[in-house]
Design an enzyme around this catalytic site. Structure first.
Site, PDB file in Angstrom:
ATOM      1  N   SER A   1       1.687   3.308  -2.355  1.00 54.98           N
ATOM      2  CA  SER A   1       1.490   4.363  -3.357  1.00 54.98           C
ATOM      3  C   SER A   1       0.978   5.654  -2.755  1.00 54.98           C
ATOM      4  O   SER A   1       1.199   6.726  -3.312  1.00 54.98           O
ATOM      5  CB  SER A   1       0.531   3.881  -4.448  1.00 54.98           C
ATOM      6  OG  SER A   1      -0.741   3.618  -3.900  1.00 54.98           O
TER       7      SER A   1
ATOM      8  N   ALA B   1     -11.604  -8.005  10.431  1.00 51.56           N
ATOM      9  CA  ALA B   1     -10.276  -8.180   9.821  1.00 51.56           C
ATOM     10  C   ALA B   1      -9.195  -7.552  10.694  1.00 51.56           C
ATOM     11  O   ALA B   1      -8.147  -8.167  10.951  1.00 51.56           O
ATOM     12  CB  ALA B   1     -10.261  -7.548   8.425  1.00 51.56           C
ATOM     13  N   LYS B   2      -9.440  -6.338  11.170  1.00 50.12           N
ATOM     14  CA  LYS B   2      -8.403  -5.608  11.918  1.00 50.12           C
ATOM     15  C   LYS B   2      -8.183  -6.220  13.307  1.00 50.12           C
ATOM     16  O   LYS B   2      -7.057  -6.200  13.821  1.00 50.12           O
ATOM     17  CB  LYS B   2      -8.773  -4.126  12.016  1.00 50.12           C
ATOM     18  CG  LYS B   2      -8.787  -3.401  10.660  1.00 50.12           C
ATOM     19  CD  LYS B   2      -7.430  -3.446   9.962  1.00 50.12           C
ATOM     20  CE  LYS B   2      -7.343  -2.511   8.772  1.00 50.12           C
ATOM     21  NZ  LYS B   2      -6.038  -2.587   8.084  1.00 50.12           N
TER      22      LYS B   2
ATOM     23  N   VAL C   1      -2.623  -7.528  -3.362  1.00 50.92           N
ATOM     24  CA  VAL C   1      -2.319  -8.238  -2.109  1.00 50.92           C
ATOM     25  C   VAL C   1      -3.449  -9.169  -1.682  1.00 50.92           C
ATOM     26  O   VAL C   1      -3.259 -10.020  -0.814  1.00 50.92           O
ATOM     27  CB  VAL C   1      -1.976  -7.256  -0.960  1.00 50.92           C
ATOM     28  CG1 VAL C   1      -0.821  -6.345  -1.334  1.00 50.92           C
ATOM     29  CG2 VAL C   1      -3.204  -6.443  -0.525  1.00 50.92           C
TER      30      VAL C   1
ATOM     31  N   ILE D   1      -6.781   9.104  10.579  1.00 48.81           N
ATOM     32  CA  ILE D   1      -5.632   9.724   9.915  1.00 48.81           C
ATOM     33  C   ILE D   1      -6.111  10.320   8.596  1.00 48.81           C
ATOM     34  O   ILE D   1      -6.884   9.672   7.870  1.00 48.81           O
ATOM     35  CB  ILE D   1      -4.538   8.661   9.642  1.00 48.81           C
ATOM     36  CG1 ILE D   1      -4.177   7.882  10.916  1.00 48.81           C
ATOM     37  CG2 ILE D   1      -3.301   9.309   9.017  1.00 48.81           C
ATOM     38  CD1 ILE D   1      -3.641   8.702  12.066  1.00 48.81           C
TER      39      ILE D   1
ATOM     40  N   GLY E   1       0.831  -1.215   0.000  1.00 50.29           N
ATOM     41  CA  GLY E   1       0.000   0.000   0.000  1.00 50.29           C
ATOM     42  C   GLY E   1       0.853   1.249   0.000  1.00 50.29           C
ATOM     43  O   GLY E   1       0.480   2.274   0.572  1.00 50.29           O
TER      44      GLY E   1
ATOM     45  N   TYR F   1     -14.635  -4.788   8.470  1.00 52.14           N
ATOM     46  CA  TYR F   1     -13.340  -4.130   8.705  1.00 52.14           C
ATOM     47  C   TYR F   1     -12.854  -4.416  10.137  1.00 52.14           C
ATOM     48  O   TYR F   1     -11.684  -4.752  10.350  1.00 52.14           O
ATOM     49  CB  TYR F   1     -13.537  -2.636   8.472  1.00 52.14           C
ATOM     50  CG  TYR F   1     -12.302  -1.768   8.533  1.00 52.14           C
ATOM     51  CD1 TYR F   1     -11.359  -1.783   7.510  1.00 52.14           C
ATOM     52  CD2 TYR F   1     -12.098  -0.893   9.595  1.00 52.14           C
ATOM     53  CE1 TYR F   1     -10.252  -0.953   7.551  1.00 52.14           C
ATOM     54  CE2 TYR F   1     -10.987  -0.059   9.641  1.00 52.14           C
ATOM     55  CZ  TYR F   1     -10.067  -0.095   8.618  1.00 52.14           C
ATOM     56  OH  TYR F   1      -8.967   0.734   8.662  1.00 52.14           O
TER      57      TYR F   1
ATOM     58  N   SER G   1      -6.175  -1.164  13.141  1.00 51.63           N
ATOM     59  CA  SER G   1      -6.976   0.065  13.301  1.00 51.63           C
ATOM     60  C   SER G   1      -7.558   0.090  14.710  1.00 51.63           C
ATOM     61  O   SER G   1      -7.805  -0.982  15.294  1.00 51.63           O
ATOM     62  CB  SER G   1      -8.125   0.059  12.290  1.00 51.63           C
ATOM     63  OG  SER G   1      -9.054   1.074  12.605  1.00 51.63           O
TER      64      SER G   1
HETATM   65  P1  NAD Z   1      -5.503   4.626   1.437  1.00 58.02           P
HETATM   66  O1  NAD Z   1      -6.794   4.191   0.860  1.00 58.02           O
HETATM   67  O2  NAD Z   1      -5.072   6.035   1.276  1.00 58.02           O
HETATM   68  O3  NAD Z   1      -4.314   3.684   0.969  1.00 58.02           O
HETATM   69  C1  NAD Z   1      -4.472   2.289   0.943  1.00 58.02           C
HETATM   70  C2  NAD Z   1      -3.385   1.709   0.118  1.00 58.02           C
HETATM   71  O4  NAD Z   1      -3.568   0.286   0.028  1.00 58.02           O
HETATM   72  C3  NAD Z   1      -3.398   2.254  -1.307  1.00 58.02           C
HETATM   73  O5  NAD Z   1      -2.061   2.437  -1.713  1.00 58.02           O
HETATM   74  C4  NAD Z   1      -4.074   1.129  -2.075  1.00 58.02           C
HETATM   75  O6  NAD Z   1      -3.730   1.099  -3.443  1.00 58.02           O
HETATM   76  C5  NAD Z   1      -3.513  -0.079  -1.330  1.00 58.02           C
HETATM   77  N1  NAD Z   1      -4.331  -1.267  -1.577  1.00 58.02           N
HETATM   78  C6  NAD Z   1      -5.620  -1.481  -1.246  1.00 58.02           C
HETATM   79  N2  NAD Z   1      -6.023  -2.683  -1.679  1.00 58.02           N
HETATM   80  C7  NAD Z   1      -4.955  -3.233  -2.324  1.00 58.02           C
HETATM   81  C8  NAD Z   1      -4.742  -4.446  -3.018  1.00 58.02           C
HETATM   82  N3  NAD Z   1      -5.719  -5.375  -3.147  1.00 58.02           N
HETATM   83  N4  NAD Z   1      -3.522  -4.696  -3.534  1.00 58.02           N
HETATM   84  C9  NAD Z   1      -2.527  -3.779  -3.431  1.00 58.02           C
HETATM   85  N5  NAD Z   1      -2.662  -2.597  -2.793  1.00 58.02           N
HETATM   86  C10 NAD Z   1      -3.873  -2.330  -2.253  1.00 58.02           C
HETATM   87  O7  NAD Z   1      -5.614   4.236   2.981  1.00 58.02           O
HETATM   88  P2  NAD Z   1      -4.761   4.690   4.261  1.00 58.02           P
HETATM   89  O8  NAD Z   1      -5.649   5.551   5.045  1.00 58.02           O
HETATM   90  O9  NAD Z   1      -3.396   5.122   3.894  1.00 58.02           O
HETATM   91  O10 NAD Z   1      -4.707   3.277   5.007  1.00 58.02           O
HETATM   92  C11 NAD Z   1      -3.548   2.471   5.101  1.00 58.02           C
HETATM   93  C12 NAD Z   1      -3.806   1.401   6.139  1.00 58.02           C
HETATM   94  O11 NAD Z   1      -4.088   2.027   7.395  1.00 58.02           O
HETATM   95  C13 NAD Z   1      -4.999   0.505   5.839  1.00 58.02           C
HETATM   96  O12 NAD Z   1      -4.708  -0.823   6.224  1.00 58.02           O
HETATM   97  C14 NAD Z   1      -6.091   1.087   6.705  1.00 58.02           C
HETATM   98  O13 NAD Z   1      -7.069   0.131   7.041  1.00 58.02           O
HETATM   99  C15 NAD Z   1      -5.292   1.522   7.917  1.00 58.02           C
HETATM  100  N6  NAD Z   1      -5.950   2.545   8.715  1.00 58.02           N
HETATM  101  C16 NAD Z   1      -6.205   3.784   8.213  1.00 58.02           C
HETATM  102  C17 NAD Z   1      -6.820   4.715   9.021  1.00 58.02           C
HETATM  103  C18 NAD Z   1      -7.123   6.124   8.566  1.00 58.02           C
HETATM  104  O14 NAD Z   1      -7.748   6.880   9.332  1.00 58.02           O
HETATM  105  N7  NAD Z   1      -6.721   6.534   7.389  1.00 58.02           N
HETATM  106  C19 NAD Z   1      -7.205   4.381  10.320  1.00 58.02           C
HETATM  107  C20 NAD Z   1      -6.931   3.117  10.780  1.00 58.02           C
HETATM  108  C21 NAD Z   1      -6.296   2.198   9.979  1.00 58.02           C
END
Ligand code: NAD
Length: 248
Positions: free
Chosen positions: A15, A158-159, A64, A188, A13, A155, A142
């Site tokens: 990108s 899973a988490k 993934v 975040i 993830g 969600y 999370s």
């Molecule tokens: P985001 O949506 O900005 O980024 C998610 C990334 O995962 C992207 O780069 C996406 O392309 C990649 N991804 C998703 N499915 C994929 C797949 N099948 N194959 C390859 N890449 C894949 O999300 P984020 O907010 O940066 O979240 C990152 C992690 O943090 C996640 O696991 C999310 O559950 C966790 N998280 C985020 C928050 C928040 O508030 N943003 C809170 C708790 C947990």
């Protein structure tokens, strides 16, 4: 000299959002960073940014959620780099709905992406790490995996499972010097949370004791610590980075 000099890190993830911030921080601290994202085009932005920091980096396109694709990618990566020292499972998605309205597909794809992916990357990358008697595994969960949330049962399941899974492998790998920890972010500011309405964001803000939303760099700092040699005595831990949201 950085904390991660000479280490090879892999971040899924990578990108955008939290994964990108973690990749950049590990690179800044000296790691070579393998950036996994859905497409090469999306990963290249992070790779370019890493190279401009002076870090070695490479993009890999892997879905993934597909265990076979992850296995094949791991075989290529190990053939090329020998081993991965720091593995950060950050890729994740949500498909929110109340349980009565949740489709089988929404359940399955979230479990496959957020949980099964951790199993697959760790299973196929752990052997050289264990042989080398040094490794860092960081799985991004999370606060929702700790507290649960209406409308996010897939969600949260899973988490929460990521936490139990990580604690189990932490026990399995500890005798070989490999640590496994969880980061549980709160709210975040990324694309994942940008979709929430102003009203919902306002309600969430009221539940955050520190009264502000986190940034991807807040998570990256925690990940960089858990990946460091200084964290050698930390394993099976759940590091909440959430402005105090998950406090009992
Ligand atoms: P985001 O949506 O900005 O980024 C998610 C990334 O995962 C992207 O780069 C996406 O392309 C990649 N991804 C998703 N499915 C994929 C797949 N099948 N194959 C390859 N890449 C894949 O999300 P984020 O907010 O940066 O979240 C990152 C992690 O943090 C996640 O696991 C999310 O559950 C966790 N998280 C985020 C928050 C928040 O508030 N943003 C809170 C708790 C947990």
């Amino acid at each position: 000299m950085g904390d991660h000099d000479g280490r090879t890190a892999l971040v899924t993830g990578a990108s955008r959002g939290i994964g990108r911030a973690i990749a950049l921080q590990l690179g800044r601290e000296g790691a070579r960073v393998l950036c996994v994202s859905r497409s090469l085009a999306s990963g290249e932005g992070t790779v370019e940014a890493l190279r401009s920091l002076g870090a070695e980096a490479r993009a890999y396109a892997v879905d993934v959620a597909k265990k076979t694709d992850v296995r094949v990618a791991c075989e290529d990566i190990l053939r090329e780099w020998g081993r991965v020292d720091i593995l950060v499972n950050c890729a994740g998605i949500n498909r929110d709905n109340l349980l009565l309205r949740m489709s089988d597909d929404d359940w399955d794809v979230v479990l496959r992406t957020d949980l099964d992916s951790c199993f697959a990357w760790i299973k196929h990358l752990c052997s050289p790490m264990l042989r080398n008697r040094w490794g860092r595994i960081i799985n991004v969960s999370s606060v929702i995996g700790i507290t649960g949330n209406a409308g996010q049962s897939n969600y949260a399941a899973a988490k929460a499972a990521v936490i139990g899974f990580t604690k189990s492998i932490a026990r399995e790998f500890a005798p070989r010097g490999v640590t496994a920890n969880v980061i549980a972010p709160g709210f975040i500011r990324t694309d994942m949370t940008a979709a929430l309405s102003g009203k919902i964001s306002g309600q969430i803000l009221e539940q955050i004791p520190l009264r502000f939303f986190g940034e991807p760099d807040d998570i990256a700092m925690g990940a960089s610590f858990l990946a460091s040699s200084g964290a050698r005595y930390v394993t099976g831990h759940v590091l909440t980075i959430d402005g105090g949201m998950a406090m009992a």
